[in-house]
Design a protein around this motif. Structure first.
Motif, short mmCIF file in Angstrom:
data_model
loop_
_atom_site.label_atom_id
_atom_site.label_comp_id
_atom_site.label_asym_id
_atom_site.label_seq_id
_atom_site.Cartn_x
_atom_site.Cartn_y
_atom_site.Cartn_z
N PHE A 7 22.14 -9.96 -50.73
CA PHE A 7 21.05 -10.66 -50.03
C PHE A 7 19.99 -9.70 -49.53
O PHE A 7 20.30 -8.64 -48.97
N ASP A 8 18.76 -10.09 -49.66
CA ASP A 8 17.66 -9.47 -48.93
C ASP A 8 17.74 -10.02 -47.50
O ASP A 8 18.37 -11.06 -47.27
N LEU A 9 17.12 -9.34 -46.55
CA LEU A 9 17.18 -9.82 -45.16
C LEU A 9 15.92 -10.61 -44.79
O LEU A 9 15.95 -11.83 -44.61
N ASP A 10 14.84 -9.87 -44.72
CA ASP A 10 13.59 -10.47 -44.26
C ASP A 10 13.07 -11.49 -45.27
O ASP A 10 12.81 -11.16 -46.42
N ALA A 23 3.77 -6.33 -35.42
CA ALA A 23 3.97 -4.93 -35.04
C ALA A 23 2.98 -4.01 -35.77
O ALA A 23 2.42 -3.09 -35.17
N TRP A 24 2.76 -4.28 -37.05
CA TRP A 24 1.77 -3.49 -37.81
C TRP A 24 0.36 -3.77 -37.33
O TRP A 24 -0.49 -2.88 -37.27
N LYS A 25 0.09 -5.01 -36.98
CA LYS A 25 -1.27 -5.39 -36.57
C LYS A 25 -1.66 -4.65 -35.30
O LYS A 25 -2.77 -4.14 -35.19
N VAL A 46 8.65 -3.74 -48.65
CA VAL A 46 8.23 -2.33 -48.77
C VAL A 46 8.65 -1.58 -47.50
O VAL A 46 8.47 -2.07 -46.39
N GLY A 47 9.19 -0.41 -47.68
CA GLY A 47 9.73 0.38 -46.55
C GLY A 47 8.65 0.81 -45.55
O GLY A 47 7.45 0.67 -45.80
N ARG A 48 9.11 1.35 -44.42
CA ARG A 48 8.22 1.62 -43.30
C ARG A 48 7.13 2.64 -43.62
O ARG A 48 5.94 2.39 -43.40
N MET A 49 7.53 3.80 -44.17
CA MET A 49 6.53 4.85 -44.45
C MET A 49 5.58 4.43 -45.57
O MET A 49 4.37 4.69 -45.48
N GLN A 76 5.86 4.35 -33.59
CA GLN A 76 5.17 3.41 -32.69
C GLN A 76 5.30 1.98 -33.22
O GLN A 76 5.61 1.05 -32.46
N LYS A 77 5.09 1.81 -34.55
CA LYS A 77 5.26 0.48 -35.16
C LYS A 77 6.68 -0.02 -34.93
O LYS A 77 6.90 -1.18 -34.59
N ASN A 78 7.66 0.87 -35.10
CA ASN A 78 9.05 0.42 -34.94
C ASN A 78 9.35 0.02 -33.50
O ASN A 78 10.08 -0.93 -33.26
N SER A 115 18.70 -4.60 -47.89
CA SER A 115 17.41 -4.67 -47.21
C SER A 115 16.76 -3.30 -47.15
O SER A 115 17.44 -2.29 -47.07
N ALA A 116 15.42 -3.29 -47.16
CA ALA A 116 14.68 -2.04 -47.01
C ALA A 116 14.57 -1.65 -45.54
O ALA A 116 14.06 -0.58 -45.22
N SER A 117 15.06 -2.52 -44.65
CA SER A 117 14.87 -2.27 -43.22
C SER A 117 15.96 -1.40 -42.61
O SER A 117 17.15 -1.65 -42.77
N LYS A 118 15.52 -0.40 -41.86
CA LYS A 118 16.46 0.47 -41.13
C LYS A 118 17.04 -0.27 -39.93
O LYS A 118 17.98 0.21 -39.30
N GLY A 145 12.60 2.99 -52.74
CA GLY A 145 12.56 1.61 -52.26
C GLY A 145 12.26 0.62 -53.37
O GLY A 145 11.96 1.00 -54.51
N LYS A 146 12.33 -0.68 -53.04
CA LYS A 146 11.98 -1.73 -53.98
C LYS A 146 10.52 -1.53 -54.41
O LYS A 146 9.73 -1.14 -53.57
N PRO A 147 10.12 -1.72 -55.63
CA PRO A 147 10.80 -2.38 -56.75
C PRO A 147 11.81 -1.53 -57.52
O PRO A 147 12.36 -2.00 -58.52
#
Ligand code: B16
Ligand code: MG
Length: 219
Positions: A7-10, A23-25, A46-49, A76-78, A115-118, A145-147
């Motif tokens: 499963f993907d998460l988000d 958070a990005w905004k 897509v991963g954080r960096m 900061q985003k995290n 998931s790509a999320s830490k 990361g994905k793809p």
């Protein structure tokens, strides 16, 4: 029948996308970048960096900066994100997902999170779903990361299941591409326009039925 579901998460188990967006905004405003929901679509899976790089490219003047500064922005985003997801509860599980997890587990199918999320393990804890999972991919150890298929192949390798015996479930095109590249069966959740490559697609999570997935996989 397939031996594992990954499963993907988000966007599949819970809708953290809105919190990633907010958070990005917040961060984008600080660095003088204009950022909207439409652009945010490109950041799903897509991963954080990598996400930060794409956002900075929106303002080429800001795109060049020392790595330490980029790491500070990502942190900061995290921090923004963690504050937003602090209130997550089992009520935030998307419709049909717990039922699917339960049925898959009862049917002897192994279950992993790709998931790509830490923050994935933390979110699963908040949702009280951890006990369904035989393995959670640690995004920090995935190099591509994905793809790229690595997220999904890592999960299958840890479960000891052949890739052709795995079903991946994703809401993002990058994720569906990752599943297909791994040689797995791809279930897409979302509209056809965004998910042209899925082997089997449903509009929303409440349409995810264990028996339908098995039937389509076996066709
Ligand atoms: P983090 P998924 C992805 O989750 C999100 O879709 C993406 O927007 C986010 O940037 C990425 O995780 C990394 O998350 O900053 O928490 O490590 O869809 O792969 O479950
Ligand atoms: Mg997703």
């Amino acid at each position: 029948q397939p031996k594992a579901f990954i499963f993907d998460l988000d966007g599949v188990i819970t809708d953290t996308a809105e919190f990633h967006f907010l958070a990005w905004k917040q961060l984008a405003e600080e660095v003088g970048v204009i950022f909207d929901r439409k652009f945010n679509e490109q950041l799903k899976g897509v991963g954080r960096m990598d996400s930060l790089e794409r956002i900075l490219q929106l303002n080429p003047e800001r795109a060049v900066m020392p790595l330490a500064e980029k790491e500070r922005l990502a942190a900061q985003k995290n921090a923004n994100y963690l504050e937003l997801i602090a209130k997550t509860t089992p009520a935030d599980i998307l419709p049909g997902i717990e039922e699917l997890l339960r049925t898959a587990q009862e049917s002897g199918v192994k279950i992993a999170l790709g998931s790509a999320s830490k923050n994935a393990a933390f979110v699963l804890e908040k949702l009280e779903l951890t006990h369904y999972f035989d393995y959670i991919v640690d995004a920090a150890t995935v190099k591509n990361g994905k793809p790229h298929p690595e997220t999904f192949t890592t999960a299958a390798d840890a479960l000891g299941v052949a890739y052709s015996d795995c079903v991946g479930i994703e809401d993002a095109d990058a994720g569906v591409t990752a599943i297909k590249s791994a040689g797995m069966f791809a279930v897409g959740v979302g509209d056809a326009q965004h998910l042209p490559h899925a082997d089997y697609r449903v509009d929303s999570t409440d349409e995810l039925e264990f028996t339908d997935i098995i039937r389509r996989y076996e066709e």
